[in-house]
Design a protein around this motif. Structure first.
Motif, PDB file in Angstrom:
ATOM      1  N   VAL A  81       0.843  -1.205   0.000  1.00 18.08           N
ATOM      2  CA  VAL A  81       0.000   0.000   0.000  1.00 18.08           C
ATOM      3  C   VAL A  81       0.873   1.248   0.000  1.00 18.08           C
ATOM      4  N   ALA A  82       1.921   1.254   0.811  1.00 22.84           N
ATOM      5  CA  ALA A  82       2.815   2.423   0.871  1.00 22.84           C
ATOM      6  C   ALA A  82       3.520   2.644  -0.456  1.00 22.84           C
ATOM      7  N   ALA A  83       3.951   1.564  -1.099  1.00 25.25           N
ATOM      8  CA  ALA A  83       4.625   1.681  -2.396  1.00 25.25           C
ATOM      9  C   ALA A  83       3.667   2.216  -3.453  1.00 25.25           C
ATOM     10  N   ALA A  84       2.447   1.719  -3.454  1.00 20.71           N
ATOM     11  CA  ALA A  84       1.459   2.187  -4.430  1.00 20.71           C
ATOM     12  C   ALA A  84       1.187   3.680  -4.247  1.00 20.71           C
ATOM     13  N   GLN A  85       1.061   4.090  -3.010  1.00 20.94           N
ATOM     14  CA  GLN A  85       0.801   5.517  -2.739  1.00 20.94           C
ATOM     15  C   GLN A  85       1.977   6.389  -3.163  1.00 20.94           C
ATOM     16  N   ALA A  86       3.173   5.801  -3.184  1.00 21.39           N
ATOM     17  CA  ALA A  86       4.362   6.535  -3.627  1.00 21.39           C
ATOM     18  C   ALA A  86       4.580   6.424  -5.133  1.00 21.39           C
ATOM     19  N   GLY A  87       3.684   5.708  -5.817  1.00 21.67           N
ATOM     20  CA  GLY A  87       3.787   5.579  -7.270  1.00 21.67           C
ATOM     21  C   GLY A  87       4.825   4.575  -7.737  1.00 21.67           C
ATOM     22  N   LYS A  88       5.190   3.618  -6.870  1.00 21.60           N
ATOM     23  CA  LYS A  88       6.194   2.615  -7.227  1.00 21.60           C
ATOM     24  C   LYS A  88       5.518   1.308  -7.628  1.00 21.60           C
ATOM     25  N   ALA A  89       5.986   0.693  -8.705  1.00 25.40           N
ATOM     26  CA  ALA A  89       5.538  -0.655  -9.049  1.00 25.40           C
ATOM     27  C   ALA A  89       6.025  -1.628  -7.979  1.00 25.40           C
ATOM     28  N   VAL A  90       5.327  -2.760  -7.840  1.00 23.04           N
ATOM     29  CA  VAL A  90       5.630  -3.700  -6.759  1.00 23.04           C
ATOM     30  C   VAL A  90       5.749  -5.117  -7.309  1.00 23.04           C
ATOM     31  N   PHE A  91       6.783  -5.808  -6.846  1.00 29.30           N
ATOM     32  CA  PHE A  91       6.860  -7.255  -6.985  1.00 29.30           C
ATOM     33  C   PHE A  91       6.995  -7.803  -5.576  1.00 29.30           C
ATOM     34  N   GLY A 114      -2.586   2.933 -10.140  1.00 30.43           N
ATOM     35  CA  GLY A 114      -2.151   2.648 -11.511  1.00 30.43           C
ATOM     36  C   GLY A 114      -0.751   2.092 -11.598  1.00 30.43           C
ATOM     37  N   VAL A 115      -0.324   1.341 -10.561  1.00 26.30           N
ATOM     38  CA  VAL A 115       1.010   0.738 -10.580  1.00 26.30           C
ATOM     39  C   VAL A 115       0.896  -0.768 -10.735  1.00 26.30           C
ATOM     40  N   ALA A 116       1.915  -1.369 -11.313  1.00 24.01           N
ATOM     41  CA  ALA A 116       1.912  -2.805 -11.570  1.00 24.01           C
ATOM     42  C   ALA A 116       2.161  -3.579 -10.281  1.00 24.01           C
ATOM     43  N   LEU A 117       1.574  -4.774 -10.206  1.00 27.90           N
ATOM     44  CA  LEU A 117       1.780  -5.666  -9.066  1.00 27.90           C
ATOM     45  C   LEU A 117       2.116  -7.056  -9.590  1.00 27.90           C
ATOM     46  N   GLY A 118       3.290  -7.559  -9.204  1.00 32.83           N
ATOM     47  CA  GLY A 118       3.697  -8.915  -9.551  1.00 32.83           C
ATOM     48  C   GLY A 118       3.828  -9.756  -8.302  1.00 32.83           C
ATOM     49  N   LEU A 119       3.670 -11.072  -8.441  1.00 36.94           N
ATOM     50  CA  LEU A 119       3.673 -11.976  -7.300  1.00 36.94           C
ATOM     51  C   LEU A 119       4.627 -13.144  -7.560  1.00 36.94           C
ATOM     52  N   GLY A 120       5.433 -13.492  -6.555  1.00 32.64           N
ATOM     53  CA  GLY A 120       6.546 -14.412  -6.746  1.00 32.64           C
ATOM     54  C   GLY A 120       6.252 -15.895  -6.670  1.00 32.64           C
ATOM     55  N   TYR A 121       5.346 -16.382  -7.491  1.00 30.76           N
ATOM     56  CA  TYR A 121       5.158 -17.823  -7.641  1.00 30.76           C
ATOM     57  C   TYR A 121       5.980 -18.283  -8.841  1.00 30.76           C
ATOM     58  N   ASN A 122       7.278 -18.448  -8.629  1.00 33.85           N
ATOM     59  CA  ASN A 122       8.166 -18.694  -9.766  1.00 33.85           C
ATOM     60  C   ASN A 122       7.882 -20.011 -10.464  1.00 33.85           C
ATOM     61  N   ARG A 123       7.275 -20.977  -9.757  1.00 31.43           N
ATOM     62  CA  ARG A 123       7.014 -22.256 -10.416  1.00 31.43           C
ATOM     63  C   ARG A 123       5.939 -22.155 -11.481  1.00 31.43           C
ATOM     64  N   ARG A 124       5.161 -21.119 -11.487  1.00 32.25           N
ATOM     65  CA  ARG A 124       4.231 -20.864 -12.599  1.00 32.25           C
ATOM     66  C   ARG A 124       4.979 -20.737 -13.917  1.00 32.25           C
ATOM     67  N   PHE A 125       6.245 -20.330 -13.835  1.00 31.20           N
ATOM     68  CA  PHE A 125       7.035 -20.047 -15.033  1.00 31.20           C
ATOM     69  C   PHE A 125       7.936 -21.216 -15.423  1.00 31.20           C
ATOM     70  N   TRP A 126       7.896 -22.292 -14.657  1.00 32.87           N
ATOM     71  CA  TRP A 126       8.664 -23.472 -15.046  1.00 32.87           C
ATOM     72  C   TRP A 126       8.185 -23.979 -16.396  1.00 32.87           C
ATOM     73  N   PRO A 127       9.081 -24.438 -17.263  1.00 31.74           N
ATOM     74  CA  PRO A 127       8.646 -24.996 -18.553  1.00 31.74           C
ATOM     75  C   PRO A 127       7.625 -26.111 -18.390  1.00 31.74           C
ATOM     76  N   SER A 128       7.812 -26.979 -17.391  1.00 32.93           N
ATOM     77  CA  SER A 128       6.871 -28.086 -17.193  1.00 32.93           C
ATOM     78  C   SER A 128       5.481 -27.576 -16.841  1.00 32.93           C
ATOM     79  N   MET A 129       5.399 -26.519 -16.013  1.00 30.46           N
ATOM     80  CA  MET A 129       4.101 -26.019 -15.594  1.00 30.46           C
ATOM     81  C   MET A 129       3.399 -25.245 -16.707  1.00 30.46           C
TER      82      MET A 129
END
Length: 324
Positions: A81-91, A114-129
């Motif tokens: 919330v603090a990052a969004a209010q400061a206009g920073k994208a978040v991962f 209006g800032v981007a939000l990413g979430l660290g489920y890296n296994r979503r990006f595995w080739p197998s998944m």
């Protein structure tokens, strides 16, 4: 190139830095917020990172365009919330939040700003998944009826310390650190859960946490699921999707086995890749060009809702079955 500050430079924070620093054309870490600068000084100097002693300094710095959070789970929402209010994208590293209400609050703050939000489920990006998801969505397996998932690893023996051992930060036992990856995969494949029944079996005393987790799920589309995890054992990853005409099984990061009625078994092997770098670049692309992050808002909330229901089920024996 997006300039980012990483908040928390422990083991996982360093893994994230090394996945992109000097390699990515989309993202570069320029700052790091740390509690013990003496422990991070050599690493930061090697990667050209300026150390900061407070999160507020990163948010106030106009050169910082995004923040990457590898902080205790209960701090995520307030920091987002603090990052969004400061206009920073978040991962944000997983889990985004420990309750769906908190997840919704974090997402809403980013959408309002209006800032981007990413979430660290890296296994979503595995080739197998990625291949498993493609097969499941193609219709080749028919109607999806059942999912089985297992994620065990030995990380608790090697790295379990500090805030990660607190019940407030890891209320789901092995679910919080590793099992949530399976839960996220299930939601990507079958949609939101509507009912769960969880059992956590712990063995005490021990030099590190030793527990086994078994969760039975019913999804809103009436598919069923079983999620299992064992802490303090060799790593094992398996996601198996069963349909009315066949099944597909992801084993670790680069292998998928497909079994379809009246067809020979098919084994697909893929080239390994750095999923940490890929997920960070996907988040950077969203911040720079408005590209949607591969995990939609609804799935982020559904993951938090299922997590909360599993924790409620396993901690309240009188109501083992929990509806969402």
């Amino acid at each position: 190139m997006l300039k980012a500050a990483i908040v928390g430079l422990g083991r996982w924070g360093r893994n994230l830095v090394e996945s992109v620093q000097g390699k990515s054309e989309l993202l570069r870490f320029t700052h790091a917020v740390v509690r013990r600068p003496e422990e991070a000084r050599e690493f930061a100097a090697r990667h050209g990172i300026e150390l900061l002693d407070g999160y507020e300094r990163a948010l106030a710095d106009p050169d910082v365009q995004a923040v990457v959070l590898t902080t205790p789970h209960t701090q995520h929402v307030g920091q987002i919330v603090a990052a969004a209010q400061a206009g920073k994208a978040v991962f944000c590293e997983k889990p985004l939040a420990l309750t769906p209400a908190h997840a919704q609050r974090a997402i809403a703050a980013c959408r309002r700003a209006g800032v981007a939000l990413g979430l660290g489920y890296n296994r979503r990006f595995w080739p197998s998944m990625l291949e498993l998801q493609r097969i499941a969505r193609s219709g080749e397996l028919g109607e999806i009826l059942h999912l089985e998932g297992h994620f065990s690893n030995e990380s608790t023996r090697r790295f379990y310390q500090g805030w990660r051992e607190l019940e407030t930060e890891a209320p789901g036992g092995g679910l919080t650190a590793t099992g949530v990856h399976v839960l996220d995969s299930f939601i990507a494949l079958a949609g939101p859960a509507r009912r769960v029944h969880a059992t956590l079996t712990a063995r005490d005393p021990a030099p590190e946490p030793v527990d086994t987790l078994a969760v039975f799920l019913e999804f809103e589309n009436r598919a069923s699921g079983v999620l299992c995890g064992v802490r303090s054992t060799a790593q094992f990853w398996r996601i198996h999707v069963f349909g009315s005409r066949g099944s597909a099984e992801a084993l670790e990061d680069t292998e998928v086995v497909v079994r379809v009625t009246d067809a020979p078994l098919r084994r697909i092997r893929m080239t390994p890749m750095d999923s940490l770098g890929v997920e960070l670049e996907a988040s950077a692309a969203g911040a720079a060009a408005g590209a949607p992050f591969p995990i939609p808002d609804g799935e982020m909330v559904a993951g938090a809702a299922a997590f909360e229901a599993i924790v409620t089920s396993r901690t309240n024996p009188s109501t083992r079955e929990t509806s969402l």
